[in-house]
Motif scaffolding. Sequence first.
Motif, PDB file in Angstrom:
ATOM      1  N   SER A 183      12.192  -9.049   5.686  1.00  0.00           N
ATOM      2  CA  SER A 183      12.735  -7.690   5.754  1.00  0.00           C
ATOM      3  C   SER A 183      13.156  -7.160   4.388  1.00  0.00           C
ATOM      4  CB  SER A 183      13.922  -7.648   6.722  1.00  0.00           C
ATOM      5  OG  SER A 183      14.924  -8.569   6.318  1.00  0.00           O
ATOM      6  N   GLY A 184      13.702  -8.025   3.518  1.00  0.00           N
ATOM      7  CA  GLY A 184      14.136  -7.568   2.204  1.00  0.00           C
ATOM      8  C   GLY A 184      13.006  -7.347   1.231  1.00  0.00           C
ATOM      9  N   LEU A 185      11.779  -7.753   1.588  1.00  0.00           N
ATOM     10  CA  LEU A 185      10.637  -7.619   0.692  1.00  0.00           C
ATOM     11  C   LEU A 185       9.676  -6.515   1.114  1.00  0.00           C
ATOM     12  CD1 LEU A 185       9.843 -11.429   0.290  1.00  0.00           C
ATOM     13  CD2 LEU A 185      11.060  -9.976  -1.333  1.00  0.00           C
ATOM     14  N   LEU A 186       9.962  -5.873   2.231  1.00  0.00           N
ATOM     15  CA  LEU A 186       9.054  -4.859   2.753  1.00  0.00           C
ATOM     16  C   LEU A 186       9.510  -3.466   2.344  1.00  0.00           C
ATOM     17  CD1 LEU A 186       8.536  -6.256   6.368  1.00  0.00           C
ATOM     18  CD2 LEU A 186       7.046  -6.546   4.384  1.00  0.00           C
ATOM     19  N   PHE A 187       8.549  -2.588   2.120  1.00  0.00           N
ATOM     20  CA  PHE A 187       8.843  -1.202   1.741  1.00  0.00           C
ATOM     21  C   PHE A 187       8.305  -0.273   2.816  1.00  0.00           C
ATOM     22  CE2 PHE A 187       7.539   2.765  -0.415  1.00  0.00           C
ATOM     23  CZ  PHE A 187       8.788   3.185  -0.853  1.00  0.00           C
ATOM     24  N   GLN A 188       9.226   0.406   3.486  1.00  0.00           N
ATOM     25  CA  GLN A 188       8.895   1.394   4.517  1.00  0.00           C
ATOM     26  C   GLN A 188       8.019   0.805   5.627  1.00  0.00           C
ATOM     27  OE1 GLN A 188       7.274   4.906   2.642  1.00  0.00           O
ATOM     28  NE2 GLN A 188       9.212   5.439   1.655  1.00  0.00           N
TER      29      GLN A 188
ATOM     30  N   PHE B 217      13.970   4.112 -11.711  1.00  0.00           N
ATOM     31  CA  PHE B 217      14.376   2.709 -11.580  1.00  0.00           C
ATOM     32  C   PHE B 217      13.347   1.853 -10.841  1.00  0.00           C
ATOM     33  CE2 PHE B 217      18.084   5.438 -11.786  1.00  0.00           C
ATOM     34  CZ  PHE B 217      18.778   4.892 -12.844  1.00  0.00           C
ATOM     35  N   GLY B 218      12.281   2.455 -10.357  1.00  0.00           N
ATOM     36  CA  GLY B 218      11.269   1.725  -9.614  1.00  0.00           C
ATOM     37  C   GLY B 218      10.763   2.572  -8.462  1.00  0.00           C
ATOM     38  N   LEU B 219       9.529   2.322  -8.048  1.00  0.00           N
ATOM     39  CA  LEU B 219       8.940   3.136  -6.987  1.00  0.00           C
ATOM     40  C   LEU B 219       9.692   3.002  -5.673  1.00  0.00           C
ATOM     41  CD1 LEU B 219       5.117   2.613  -7.596  1.00  0.00           C
ATOM     42  CD2 LEU B 219       6.577   4.492  -8.356  1.00  0.00           C
ATOM     43  N   SER B 220      10.347   1.881  -5.470  1.00  0.00           N
ATOM     44  CA  SER B 220      11.082   1.680  -4.213  1.00  0.00           C
ATOM     45  C   SER B 220      12.550   2.064  -4.317  1.00  0.00           C
ATOM     46  CB  SER B 220      10.981   0.213  -3.784  1.00  0.00           C
ATOM     47  OG  SER B 220      11.566  -0.636  -4.756  1.00  0.00           O
ATOM     48  N   GLU B 221      12.970   2.505  -5.511  1.00  0.00           N
ATOM     49  CA  GLU B 221      14.383   2.813  -5.731  1.00  0.00           C
ATOM     50  C   GLU B 221      14.616   4.319  -5.778  1.00  0.00           C
ATOM     51  OE1 GLU B 221      16.635   0.450  -5.762  1.00  0.00           O
ATOM     52  OE2 GLU B 221      15.076  -1.074  -5.568  1.00  0.00           O
ATOM     53  N   PRO B 222      15.736   4.782  -5.235  1.00  0.00           N
ATOM     54  CA  PRO B 222      16.036   6.218  -5.301  1.00  0.00           C
ATOM     55  C   PRO B 222      16.451   6.634  -6.700  1.00  0.00           C
ATOM     56  CG  PRO B 222      17.862   5.035  -4.303  1.00  0.00           C
ATOM     57  CD  PRO B 222      16.778   4.017  -4.508  1.00  0.00           C
ATOM     58  N   GLU B 223      16.178   7.864  -7.033  1.00  0.00           N
ATOM     59  CA  GLU B 223      16.639   8.418  -8.306  1.00  0.00           C
ATOM     60  C   GLU B 223      18.137   8.672  -8.241  1.00  0.00           C
ATOM     61  OE1 GLU B 223      16.640   8.663 -11.254  1.00  0.00           O
ATOM     62  OE2 GLU B 223      15.695  10.462 -12.068  1.00  0.00           O
TER      63      GLU B 223
ATOM     64  N   ALA C 260       0.834  -1.204   0.000  1.00  0.00           N
ATOM     65  CA  ALA C 260       0.000   0.000   0.000  1.00  0.00           C
ATOM     66  C   ALA C 260       0.870   1.257   0.000  1.00  0.00           C
ATOM     67  CB  ALA C 260      -0.933  -0.010   1.208  1.00  0.00           C
ATOM     68  N   LYS C 261       1.930   1.240   0.771  1.00  0.00           N
ATOM     69  CA  LYS C 261       2.832   2.401   0.792  1.00  0.00           C
ATOM     70  C   LYS C 261       3.582   2.542  -0.526  1.00  0.00           C
ATOM     71  CE  LYS C 261       3.630   2.950   5.747  1.00  0.00           C
ATOM     72  NZ  LYS C 261       4.627   3.222   6.788  1.00  0.00           N
ATOM     73  N   LEU C 262       3.976   1.411  -1.100  1.00  0.00           N
ATOM     74  CA  LEU C 262       4.671   1.452  -2.383  1.00  0.00           C
ATOM     75  C   LEU C 262       3.757   2.005  -3.473  1.00  0.00           C
ATOM     76  CD1 LEU C 262       7.243   0.680  -3.982  1.00  0.00           C
ATOM     77  CD2 LEU C 262       6.193  -1.559  -4.377  1.00  0.00           C
ATOM     78  N   SER C 263       2.505   1.561  -3.484  1.00  0.00           N
ATOM     79  CA  SER C 263       1.560   2.015  -4.508  1.00  0.00           C
ATOM     80  C   SER C 263       1.256   3.502  -4.367  1.00  0.00           C
ATOM     81  CB  SER C 263       0.261   1.215  -4.417  1.00  0.00           C
ATOM     82  OG  SER C 263       0.502  -0.167  -4.595  1.00  0.00           O
TER      83      SER C 263
ATOM     84  N   ARG D  98       8.490  -1.866   9.050  1.00  0.00           N
ATOM     85  CA  ARG D  98       9.377  -2.690   9.857  1.00  0.00           C
ATOM     86  C   ARG D  98       8.800  -4.085  10.019  1.00  0.00           C
ATOM     87  NH1 ARG D  98       9.931   0.531  15.273  1.00  0.00           N
ATOM     88  NH2 ARG D  98       7.678   0.600  14.875  1.00  0.00           N
ATOM     89  N   PRO D  99       9.639  -5.110  10.041  1.00  0.00           N
ATOM     90  CA  PRO D  99       9.121  -6.471  10.258  1.00  0.00           C
ATOM     91  C   PRO D  99       8.410  -6.643  11.589  1.00  0.00           C
ATOM     92  CG  PRO D  99      11.387  -6.516   9.459  1.00  0.00           C
ATOM     93  CD  PRO D  99      11.090  -5.092   9.802  1.00  0.00           C
ATOM     94  N   THR D 100       8.630  -5.711  12.515  1.00  0.00           N
ATOM     95  CA  THR D 100       7.985  -5.793  13.831  1.00  0.00           C
ATOM     96  C   THR D 100       6.903  -4.727  13.983  1.00  0.00           C
ATOM     97  OG1 THR D 100       9.741  -4.372  14.742  1.00  0.00           O
ATOM     98  CG2 THR D 100      10.047  -6.758  14.909  1.00  0.00           C
ATOM     99  N   ASP D 101       6.281  -4.325  12.890  1.00  0.00           N
ATOM    100  CA  ASP D 101       5.271  -3.265  12.910  1.00  0.00           C
ATOM    101  C   ASP D 101       4.140  -3.607  13.892  1.00  0.00           C
ATOM    102  OD1 ASP D 101       4.060  -0.811  11.618  1.00  0.00           O
ATOM    103  OD2 ASP D 101       2.492  -2.290  11.214  1.00  0.00           O
ATOM    104  N   ALA D 102       4.002  -2.814  14.948  1.00  0.00           N
ATOM    105  CA  ALA D 102       3.066  -3.127  16.033  1.00  0.00           C
ATOM    106  C   ALA D 102       1.620  -3.109  15.552  1.00  0.00           C
ATOM    107  CB  ALA D 102       3.254  -2.140  17.177  1.00  0.00           C
TER     108      ALA D 102
END
Length: 797
Positions: free
Chosen positions: A749-754, A596-602, A432-435, A756-760
Amino acid sequence: MSGRLQDLKYALRALRRSPGFTATAMATLTLGIGATTAVFSAVNGMLLRPLPYADPDRLFTLASNQSLPDLEDLRAQTVSFETVAGSTWQALDDTGGAEPQQVDAALVTAPIFDVLGVRPQRGRLLSPQEDRFGGERVTILSHGFWQRRFAGDASVLGSTLPLSGQSYTVVGVLPASFHFPGREPDLYVSLRVVYPLAARERGVHFLRTLWRLKPGVALGKAQAELDLASRRLAKLHPEENPGESLPLTPLRDRLVADARPSVIVLQAAVSLVLLIGCVNLASLLVARAAARRRELAIRAAIGAGRGRLLRQLLTEALLLGAAGGALGLLVARWGLDALLASAPANLPRAGEIALDGRVLAFALVLSVGTALLFGLAPALSASRSRLRQDLDLGRASARVRRGRIRRGLAVAELALALVLLVGSGLLLKGFAKLSAVEPGFDTRKLLTFHLELPEARYADIAKQTLYRQGILDALNAVPGTRTAMVSELPLSGNWLHHNALFEGRPAPPPGQEPEIQSRSVAGDYFRVMGIPLRAGRPLSAEDRADAPLTGVVNESLARLDFPGKSPIGSRIRWARMEGAPVWITIVGVVGDVKHFGLSEPEEPALYTPYAQSLQAWKRWMDVALRSSQEPGRLGAAAKRAIWSVDASIPVTKIRTMEEILGGSIARQRFLLRVLAVFAASALALAALGVYGVLWSSVRMRVPEFGIRVALGAEPRRVLAMVVTEGAHLAAAGIGVGLALALAGSRVLSGLLFQVRPTDAATYMGVSLLLAVVALAASWLPARRAARTDPIIALRND
């Protein structure tokens, strides 16, 4: 043999007498085995199956691209390799059909076919005499292109194929079983013949390389030789070679590197679904064994030994496993088709994913092993009959002794389901954040297509500029459109960078100059794309070939290379241009785009006018057409307008910008969808487990509830007792599941965008959902308990 046949017949009768149990157990096995087999097919095809080449374990590649001169020198300075080859890609225009088409050509060095161990189905392969500068123009066709373009004509050898203004002679056709590593080309041609300009340049690192080790040579020895050769090249040619290590990577690992994390997550997810199904099956078998203790005690009393009872119960479990496995294969076939249909277009080795012998063997072992493993413990317990106790005790009392086991299994199901739900929730939140990421330009009502000019007719920049202006004028004449073009379209996967130097600054050592992205534009590109102008002016029609060279930089370059000051008026040039230095004056700054992609920096980028291009070989372009109507309807009109300028130029990759944007996140969407299906399946199985445990508990406690009601207990208190029991199960399952999810969250962790794997928030939301589902599953058993008739309950007891 007669005894085993009798066991089989009795098992069939026993399963027919319990249709509810049989249907539930088979459904559980079918779902678990089917889903697991489908995903294992993908894992097998992508990660486990050897590459379809001769001795694939001796095939390696490099992470970095190489130039042809460097590749030749590296090959000459190493002795551990049997064969070395390189390849790159080039779109060529096929003008021999009803309308021009673009074909994907693999530009290769002749040893490529020896490296891969392929032999032609028809004709021959590329010879060393043909793979030389100025050599004869010949081509080898892929099997698919031969079928599409020539309808499988057996007399294709010797025929000519017009490609980008040149005629190529067909000398061979490859077999249908051959798949080129990575992208699948239509045909193969000599790099030296088709692209001699780039092939001669040591600084043009554009070749993906393949290295075949000699038999018996250790990888460490070959790696040491290659590193030594790389350091020698750095001393001889410091401007083009930094002398860094060139690590050899197994070809299979390189091909699936991007997809491997997603595939592993899917395998872990489907394994959890299977485990939940197995736990559910074990719970069913425990309940069935408890219900049949009286029956088994009677059989033991009339002479059946423990071994015979055990064999009988295991026969029933194997029958369930066999039937579930057979139905699971049907589900796997359907599931695999659905998986491949929804998979992203760039899924590696997709053509090798199938239900082959290894997958069938896996399904057989899985179904039989599941039945034996989870049927053995209940069978052992049930066959350990204690005659007097089991004959004296009623069925309900026998189930009481098994209630604790089934509660533990239900807790395990809930815990495993929560792990899957947490993973899906984290991915969903990240997606959702990536989109929601702004790409830096307006994707609405924007149609794009790709064009490439043939060198034979457009070798110089003046002709290229005339053509580009012609199609811009023709497209802008279409009512309601505004048109521009760029050399590398955002999110398309294409990029080009050069080393650069800044005026007034000390030049870094050769080979260590900063790299910036090079993007050429024509027309009012920034306005058409909706890229905001931050400072200065955009490029315009005044920036002609005879005008001073100008350029516009993006915010990343301005921020990185001109911190705290404006770059307007500063000058920049390419470090590798031949001749006298040619400086480009910066006249504007534009916003960053997610190139380069929505998750990649310019990255730092410089936009320059096509008309002022210093690179005649840059003959490709992506056209962006913004329309006031639905852009997808303009494809035919755009083709007619372009062909009014030159009817021999193919128009390819006709896509809306929203389609390109969607394609850039296709892999994340695919993973999320599949994981969501698995999570929903796990949740349903867990709810079924809770329902089964509580339903069984209610049946065991009918006399107790009858007494309570007879003594004046209100139905709502009885209902609350059962719902409370379900709440206790849910609480225990959630507690265990949270611990497991936290322990395994790093896998994602490597598949998540913004996120945290421990998101409360995700953990809390998923826990609440699981609690609601568990309580809902408790409702029906609780209602039955609340409606207990005390007279009937006491009479039955």
